[in-house]
Design an enzyme around this catalytic site. Structure first.
Site, mmCIF file in Angstrom:
data_model
loop_
_atom_site.group_PDB
_atom_site.id
_atom_site.type_symbol
_atom_site.label_atom_id
_atom_site.label_comp_id
_atom_site.label_asym_id
_atom_site.label_seq_id
_atom_site.Cartn_x
_atom_site.Cartn_y
_atom_site.Cartn_z
ATOM 1 N N HIS A 187 0.904 -1.100 -0.103
ATOM 2 C CA HIS A 187 -0.018 0.087 -0.132
ATOM 3 C C HIS A 187 0.779 1.255 -0.080
ATOM 4 O O HIS A 187 1.924 1.175 0.652
ATOM 5 C CB HIS A 187 -0.975 0.083 1.220
ATOM 6 N N HIS A 193 12.513 -1.761 4.175
ATOM 7 C CA HIS A 193 12.725 -0.730 5.431
ATOM 8 C C HIS A 193 14.033 0.098 4.906
ATOM 9 O O HIS A 193 14.235 1.188 5.037
ATOM 10 C CB HIS A 193 12.905 -1.332 6.557
#
Length: 302
Positions: A106, A145
């Site tokens: 998302h 990340h």
């Protein structure tokens, strides 16, 4: 406010870029464009891919809407916004893959402007991206990340930890006492840097989304899977639905502002299951998702 059109033009270009990248990865699926107008003001362009080879559903939406008063989702925490004319321009991306080894992803970015005659114009940016794996791999989560951190670094060493923590706290289901996924970045009410820097950061996050996600799709999309993995994927998708309908600010803003329901709910997966009091069996890959990945973790710690 001329800057709104500049932001809108950037989001339209980003929509085209993301759609093209997802089509290239799927090789079969194509996006259909659904352009719409909002009776209260503004409109948008919803792009939907359904039943592709890789992506069961992917939505890449652009919207630029206007209204006479901000809905409660935007003004509850800031009562000074009540009664102001608003413009909201944004892009929203949700990708639900066919293969349970490919994570759901998302991304969204938005600018909201609130105006009232005789008062200063208020504006802020918000957005971010997060990852929801079903069968997770540490190298994938670390890559996700790492890209998020690299996008933040030009804006300060403390930005990634700050917005990573905000993401962990935001994409959380309190009634389940579990996070939705493995996080990423989340920010809202961003205005203290000034418009140009805030816009530059929002562009950096948008550009990082494909850098973070496409390598994971390529790495996992050919992984064999069976009925067990598919069943777990459908059950975990239920958590995604619960969060979006109960807690997501963007969903609430859209519904409360009289937004287009089809475009707002395109974030929901096409197929989902709920199983009564389901618990993973100890020692299974399904249990490992809960034990290792569904908890706040510093994935970039050495």
């Amino acid at each position: 406010m001329d800057d709104v059109e500049r932001v809108a033009s950037h989001f339209v270009r980003l929509q085209e870029q993301i759609c093209a990248a997802l089509v290239a990865e799927d090789e079969v699926g194509q996006f259909t464009a659904d352009q719409w107008q909002r009776p209260q003001g503004g409109g948008g362009d919803s792009r939907i891919m359904a039943d592709g080879r890789v992506f069961e559903r992917a939505g890449v939406n652009f919207a630029h809407v206007k209204g006479g008063a901000l809905p409660a989702a935007a003004s509850a925490r800031r009562p000074e916004l009540a009664g102001r004319f608003f413009q909201a321009v944004g892009i929203s991306v949700v990708v639900h893959p066919q293969n349970p080894y490919v994570p759901t992803a998302h991304f969204n970015a938005r600018l909201l402007v609130a105006e009232r005659p005789g008062a200063s114009v208020l504006w802020w940016f918000g957005g971010g991206f997060d990852l929801t794996p079903y069968y997770a791999f540490e190298e994938d989560v670390r890559h996700w990340h790492r890209v998020a951190r690299d996008a933040c670094l030009p804006f300060g060493d403390n930005i990634y930890p700050r917005f990573k923590r905000w993401c962990d706290e935001y994409f959380y289901l309190p009634h389940r006492d579990e996070p939705r996924g493995v996080g990423g970045l989340f920010y809202d009410d961003l205005h203290e840097w000034g418009f140009e820097t805030s816009f530059a950061f929002t562009r950096a996050v948008g550009e990082a989304f494909l850098l973070a996600y496409v390598p994971l799709v390529r790495r996992r999309k050919a992984t064999p899977f069976g009925a067990r993995e598919r069943e777990f994927q459908l059950m975990r998708r239920g958590r995604y639905v619960e969060f979006n309908l109960l807690y997501d600010r963007g969903t609430l803003f859209g519904l409360q502002s009289g937004g287009r329901v089809e475009s707002i709910l395109m974030s929901l997966p096409p197929t989902v299951k709920w199983r009564y009091h389901w618990q993973p069996e100890p020692g299974t890959p399904e249990a490992r998702l809960y034990e290792v990945f569904l908890r706040p973790t510093d994935w970039l710690a050495t």
